[in-house]
Enzyme design. Structure first.
Site, mmCIF file in Angstrom:
data_model
loop_
_atom_site.group_PDB
_atom_site.id
_atom_site.type_symbol
_atom_site.label_atom_id
_atom_site.label_comp_id
_atom_site.label_asym_id
_atom_site.label_seq_id
_atom_site.Cartn_x
_atom_site.Cartn_y
_atom_site.Cartn_z
ATOM 1 N N GLY A 1 0.829 -1.202 0.000
ATOM 2 C CA GLY A 1 0.000 0.000 0.000
ATOM 3 C C GLY A 1 0.861 1.248 0.000
ATOM 4 O O GLY A 1 0.674 2.150 -0.784
ATOM 5 N N ASN B 1 11.004 -8.348 15.554
ATOM 6 C CA ASN B 1 11.247 -9.554 14.744
ATOM 7 C C ASN B 1 12.388 -9.226 13.789
ATOM 8 O O ASN B 1 12.227 -8.445 12.850
ATOM 9 C CB ASN B 1 9.982 -9.963 13.969
ATOM 10 C CG ASN B 1 10.205 -11.214 13.125
ATOM 11 O OD1 ASN B 1 11.257 -11.389 12.498
ATOM 12 N ND2 ASN B 1 9.220 -12.095 13.094
ATOM 13 N N LYS C 1 9.738 1.333 18.275
ATOM 14 C CA LYS C 1 9.374 2.450 17.407
ATOM 15 C C LYS C 1 9.009 1.867 16.044
ATOM 16 O O LYS C 1 9.366 0.731 15.737
ATOM 17 C CB LYS C 1 10.548 3.422 17.265
ATOM 18 C CG LYS C 1 10.946 4.118 18.575
ATOM 19 C CD LYS C 1 12.191 4.988 18.382
ATOM 20 C CE LYS C 1 12.564 5.702 19.685
ATOM 21 N NZ LYS C 1 13.836 6.476 19.532
ATOM 22 N N GLU D 1 8.864 3.049 7.621
ATOM 23 C CA GLU D 1 9.097 4.182 6.733
ATOM 24 C C GLU D 1 10.507 4.751 6.803
ATOM 25 O O GLU D 1 10.990 5.340 5.832
ATOM 26 C CB GLU D 1 8.052 5.267 7.019
ATOM 27 C CG GLU D 1 6.694 4.771 6.558
ATOM 28 C CD GLU D 1 5.512 5.559 7.095
ATOM 29 O OE1 GLU D 1 5.070 6.458 6.392
ATOM 30 O OE2 GLU D 1 5.026 5.252 8.201
#
Ligand code: FES
Ligand code: FES
Lengths: 195, 709
Positions: B233, B587, B657, B661
């Site tokens: 997306g 992860n 956090k 992006e």
């Protein structure tokens, strides 16, 4: 209002051949399907809409992204560019049929490339993934058969298998876009399998 | 949290990995309900005006065509808060590519042929699609995207700049960019009596449900939106887009399930884009590189129907300790498609400017660009004065420099040639804010020792299913394989979108709270569990969205090595390395993929991606994947992503956090700075495509190719 007589359900042959429709038999993942296809239908849409094989993805419908890559008679092709009517008698392998075709597969297992993709996290959204995997299967076979690529050493003996290093893999898979940017992991997954 | 040692931070494999590699994962257009039909949009061929008539006779006469919807006959929707969703409601054409009709037919081929047979007459009026920084319609909005104030000023930046010993006064331009997730926006909708069920390719089905309920005047309980697998997306599926509204309309009109999948070439105009940004940047410093003044002025465009202001000057408020600062936005409404979110809106184009300007200052002052950044490290957030909850930018820069072997760099521009290739290296910093939104979740423990977590989170490729299971298992203190996560369905407890790098923090907090409660109830329970197990519910409203006294941001540093071909002008990236400080990494496997993916998109922004708004037609010229160059395999080297351990107790129970992006944020500047280092030419307009690079090199003497090159 248009008539519905030419419209097909999700399964095999309905309707009858006419000026705009023909009967074809496609062997898909080892199983023959005889269908009446609209002459405008491309292989990708026949797989997805008629045979409910949605593994091959539609990313652009114009041969620009590779998401629709499948194997036709063992060679990788963009399913969105091939009119299905021209494929009568062809053998088609989609991502759904890869595992079954792999040597020694029991059906429940994954093709080695599928396993390597999972292990190397060679995808994120997964939308380009079936195309990447089918493309890699085709690319490995092409290199085996001695097909050079843009980055193959011109001095390499022709007709001999081309070793697939990272640059060869990147070059040969460049028809398969991945917007999630999984490329480095895809290269590793392919390396795992050819090693 | 209970500690089971391995579940949080462990490189667990993606839970839906098998489905994705075997082709059994179904996306929104792949819902082959019985009787499902297809719809194909017809889009406006003018940039501004009104539809005079939609001629549908020829289309309706074609085989298979069921109906043609236009503003003449489409169902009336309730007023939309987002004007881009008011599809087929009026004859107005606000931009080229706006949907003016929709053809519904039995098959894709028939729908496409039907759309080609629709003829539309328009009353066109002159249009203006050209952004300039002195456009007469430019105005200062109240806010930029994300609620940021449009204008901030501290001290006397103009005077401080005039007095500075070292000055940089420059402009940058970032062109329009397109998200282009590989799965085009698509939806399949059906009506079951008065209930609407839609499969939508969306980053957040809860919002889609709310919006559909409002547009179709339904109770929210009468709408279900499913986004089980989403093919990327990058912001463009963050809020509902036209396909789901059209599919619902067409399904109601035809009584059939309907799929609307946007043809790739319609996406540029219909799903949002990163608006172009024109940056004026001025930096003033003392001779030792200490910033005294920073002025970052951004001009961008929006459409006539929606104000969206790319907040590209905002990172200037976070990064460096200049006592005198200005950061401002002005926006020009044009007859262009509505811009929207694209991965790191604000930060990506903004930090291209900030970090390019810092590099220019380093060159101007004769300082190492890493040291210049360290010199200007602030004690508190420059704009707000708040303390940082954690800020390890310096550590990222130092660690990156070490791994990249930065110390061996010859700082002189154009100091390294390999035959016709010029080689250079560059660095840039990155930042991205911590965002968290309230969510709800339930946890269910069953008598057989299994656990089910329910939350309407969305996995757009981030690995959300996997990481939420890790958070649940960790909190419950049970093995990972005992936990099942149900998500991607608006009938589940409501949750915010996968966007703003906030998903894992927002959903994870609710999952953590529900599981903490369940663990407590299990601990207090004696005897076997009741047949239907134990259930707990959590709602993080009030905690997740509480104001923080801290400035909370992730930071990172990017290092790039490029070659510039003096014959072709082609720039290629040889090495790309990122080091991040983003709290606790939950992860390692999927996090690395996200960092690398962001950096790959940043590489595209730097070198290959750019869209052109054509003044004559009002169209984005590069509207398909042949013309708009998303990086391909051969463009992308083996990217390295690393992170440093960062403990931050002021974030959320996981200490994480967002990471989706920040990877894109500094990449373009690092590559641009490397190109300057390679060539000695400062390019200030992206992308650094061969035409621009060659033009820039023309003023210089090309190096003499060596015969062995
Ligand atoms: S869908 Fe066939 S190449 Fe894109
Ligand atoms: S995994 Fe998302 S496009 Fe490749």
């Amino acid at each position: 209002m248009g008539s519905r007589e030419h419209s097909m359900g999700a399964d095999d042959a309905t309707g009858s051949p006419d000026r705009h429709h023909s009967e074809v038999t496609l062997r898909v993942n080892g199983k023959p399907h005889t269908l009446i296809v609209d002459h405008r239908s491309v292989l990708l849409d026949v797989l997805r809409e008629r045979l409910d094989l949605v593994g091959a993805k539609k990313g652009c419908d114009h041969g620009q992204c590779g998401a629709c890559t499948v194997l036709v008679d063992g060679r990788r092709v963009n399913g969105c560019l091939l009119p299905a009517v021209a494929l009568d008698g062809c053998d088609i392998t989609t991502v759904e049929g890869l595992a079954a075709g792999a040597a020694g597969a029991t059906g429940e297992e994954l093709h080695p490339l599928q396993r390597a993709f999972v292990e190397r996290d060679a995808f994120q959204c997964g939308y380009c993934t079936p195309g990447q995997i089918c493309s890699a299967v085709g690319a490995i076979a092409e290199a085996e058969a001695g097909h050079p690529s843009h980055v193959t050493d011109p001095e390499a003996p022709s007709g001999q298998p081309v070793p697939l290093g990272p640059d060869e893999i990147r070059e040969r898979l460049s028809g398969n876009l991945c917007r999630c940017g999984a490329y480095p992991n895809i290269v590793r997954a392919v390396e795992d399998v050819i090693r | 949290m209970a500690d089971t040692g391995t579940t949080l931070g462990a490189p667990a494999e993606r839970r839906e990995g098998r489905d994705k590699v075997t082709g059994s994962a179904r996306y929104a257009a792949e819902q082959t309900d019985a009787g499902r039909v297809h719809a194909w949009p017809v889009v406006a061929g003018i940039a501004h005006g009104t539809v005079r008539a939609v001629h549908t006779g020829a289309a309706l006469a074609l085989p298979g065509v069921l109906t043609v919807l236009s503003h003449d006959n489409a169902p009336r929707l309730a007023p939309a808060d987002d004007a881009t969703l008011a599809v087929l409601q009026s004859p107005r054409v606000p931009h080229r590519g706006w949907i003016v009709a929709l053809v519904v037919a039995e098959t894709l081929e028939e729908a496409r042929a039907g759309a080609a047979a629709v003829r539309v007459d328009y009353d066109a009026v002159p249009h203006d699609v050209t952004l300039t920084d002195d456009h007469p319609d430019a105005y200062t909005p109240e806010q930029a995207n994300g609620g940021s104030p449009a204008h901030r000023e501290q001290g006397d930046p103009e005077a401080a700049f005039a007095d500075a010993e070292v000055r940089v006064d420059t402009h940058y331009r970032v062109p329009p960019l397109h998200n282009h997730p590989m799965e085009p926006h698509a939806a399949t909708a059906r009506w079951d009596g008065g209930r609407l069920v839609a499969h939508d390719s969306s980053q957040g089905a809860t919002t889609v449900r709310t919006v559909l309920a409002s547009l179709f005047r339904l109770a929210e309980d009468d709408v279900t939106v499913i986004s089980e697998h989403v093919g990327g997306g990058f912001g463009s599926k963050g809020t509902p887009r036209p396909p789901v509204v059209l599919a619902a309309m067409a399904a109601r009109e035809t009584g059939r399930p309907v799929t609307v999948a946007l043809p790739r070439r319609f996406m540029a105009a219909l799903v949002g884009h990163r608006a172009p940004t024109l940056h004026r940047f001025r930096l003033g410093a003392t001779a030792d590189g200490t910033l005294t003044s920073s002025l970052h002025e951004v001009t961008t465009h929006t459409s006539r129907i929606k104000e969206f202001v790319e907040q590209a000057a905002v990172p200037s408020r976070v990064m460096y300790a200049a006592p005198h600062r200005l950061s401002s936005h002005q926006v020009v409404p044009l007859d262009v498609p509505s811009p929207s979110w694209m991965r790191a809106p604000g930060e990506a184009p903004g930090m291209y400017a900030v970090e390019s300007a810092m590099d220019e200052l380093a060159v101007e002052a004769g300082l190492d660009p890493v040291e210049l950044r360290v010199t200007n490290e602030p004690d508190t957030e420059p704009d707000s004065g708040k303390p940082f909850s954690s800020r390890h930018l310096v550590e990222c820069l130092r660690e990156g420099a070490r791994r990249f072997d930065w110390a061996r760099r010859d700082p002189r521009p154009r100091s390294r040639a390999e035959g016709p290739l010029l080689v250079g290296t560059g660095v840039a910093a990155a930042t991205y804010p911590v965002m968290i939104n309230p969510a709800q979740a339930t946890a269910h423990g069953t008598p057989d020792g299994r656990f089910v977590v329910r939350i309407n989170a969305t996995d757009i490729g981030t690995g959300a299913r996997t990481v939420l299971a890790q958070i649940a298992a960790h909190t419950l203190g049970v093995p990972l394989d005992r936990v099942h996560v149900d998500m991607g369905d608006s009938d589940l407890p409501p949750a915010p979108l996968a966007g703003g790098s906030s998903g894992t923090a927002s959903w994870g907090w609710a999952v953590h709270d529900a599981c903490t409660r369940l663990a407590a109830r299990l601990a207090g329970h004696t005897g076997p569990l009741p047949d239907d197990g134990l259930r707990t519910h959590a709602d993080t409203t009030g905690s997740a969205d509480a104001d923080s006294p801290y400035a909370r941001h992730a930071f990172g540093a990017h290092f790039a090595e490029v070659t510039v071909d003096t014959v072709s002008g082609e720039v290629r990236v040889r090495r790309l390395l990122g080091v991040y400080a983003a709290g606790r990494i939950l992860n390692a496997r999927t996090a690395r993929s996200q960092f690398i993916g962001g950096m790959t998109m940043g590489l595209g922004m730097a070198l290959t991606e750019g869209s052109t708004m054509d003044g004559a037609s009002g169209a984005f010229v590069e509207s398909d994947l042949a013309a708009y160059h998303v990086p391909a395999h051969a463009d992308v080297p083996d990217i390295e992503a690393h992170w440093i351990d960062e403990e931050d107790p002021h974030l959320n129970p996981m200490g994480s956090k967002g990471i989706g992006e920040i990877g894109i944020v500094g990449t373009a500047a690092a590559i641009g700075n490397a190109v300057h280092h390679a060539t000695g030419v400062r390019y200030r307009e992206l992308p650094l495509s061969p035409d621009k690079v060659l033009t820039g090199l023309t003023g210089l003497t090309p190096p003499i190719p060596t015969p062995t090159g």
